[in-house]
Design a protein around this motif. Sequence first.
Motif, mmCIF file in Angstrom:
data_model
loop_
_atom_site.group_PDB
_atom_site.id
_atom_site.type_symbol
_atom_site.label_atom_id
_atom_site.label_comp_id
_atom_site.label_asym_id
_atom_site.label_seq_id
_atom_site.Cartn_x
_atom_site.Cartn_y
_atom_site.Cartn_z
ATOM 1 N N ARG A 31 73.004 33.133 91.794
ATOM 2 C CA ARG A 31 74.336 33.482 92.027
ATOM 3 C C ARG A 31 75.037 33.332 93.492
ATOM 4 N NH1 ARG A 31 74.668 38.302 91.183
ATOM 5 N NH2 ARG A 31 75.356 38.834 93.430
ATOM 6 N N TRP B 282 65.959 24.118 95.568
ATOM 7 C CA TRP B 282 67.143 23.237 94.996
ATOM 8 C C TRP B 282 68.009 22.713 96.264
ATOM 9 C CZ3 TRP B 282 72.318 23.834 95.723
ATOM 10 C CH2 TRP B 282 73.255 23.231 94.907
ATOM 11 N N ARG C 186 68.608 18.723 97.002
ATOM 12 C CA ARG C 186 69.898 18.043 96.845
ATOM 13 C C ARG C 186 70.354 17.408 98.601
ATOM 14 N NH1 ARG C 186 69.221 20.052 92.987
ATOM 15 N NH2 ARG C 186 68.375 18.098 93.004
ATOM 16 N N GLY D 201 79.347 25.396 94.552
ATOM 17 C CA GLY D 201 79.585 24.948 93.325
ATOM 18 C C GLY D 201 78.780 25.548 92.272
ATOM 19 N N SER D 202 78.978 25.538 91.060
ATOM 20 C CA SER D 202 78.306 26.422 89.858
ATOM 21 C C SER D 202 77.139 25.956 89.513
ATOM 22 C CB SER D 202 79.496 26.456 88.752
ATOM 23 O OG SER D 202 79.416 25.032 88.401
ATOM 24 N N GLY D 203 76.453 24.976 89.989
ATOM 25 C CA GLY D 203 75.031 24.333 89.480
ATOM 26 C C GLY D 203 73.930 24.894 90.395
ATOM 27 N N THR D 204 74.086 25.940 91.457
ATOM 28 C CA THR D 204 73.071 26.347 92.052
ATOM 29 C C THR D 204 72.171 27.466 91.414
ATOM 30 O OG1 THR D 204 74.258 28.333 92.952
ATOM 31 C CG2 THR D 204 74.495 26.230 93.981
ATOM 32 N N LEU E 250 78.129 21.479 97.167
ATOM 33 C CA LEU E 250 77.245 21.717 96.287
ATOM 34 C C LEU E 250 76.909 23.271 96.402
ATOM 35 C CD1 LEU E 250 75.103 18.415 96.480
ATOM 36 C CD2 LEU E 250 76.416 19.150 94.361
#
Length: 92
Positions: free
Chosen positions: A71, A23, A27, A65-68, A62
């Motif tokens: 956790r 991921w 990005r 952030g919360s979109g990874t 990023l």
Amino acid sequence: MYEHVRLTAWVRGRVQEVGFRWWTRSRALEIGLVGYAGNLADGRVQVVAEGAREECERLLRLLRGSGTPGRVDGVTEIWGEPRAGYDGFAVR
């Protein structure tokens, strides 16, 4: 003219075996950075990215952030001079 920098970030949390490195690679490539993301023995992921400071700061946002995937419990970073020598963005 953009200032080029090297960002080294250590990401802690549940970030191994969840697709986090891939991921991060996606990005970074979308942003236009070079470097790598690699697992560390203590469960963290180390991210090294080089490029324009503004783009490295975007990647850092990023990562926090919360979109990874998984956790993220925290990210520690240091900034330095780019060392070059990277061809694209690798997963290690």
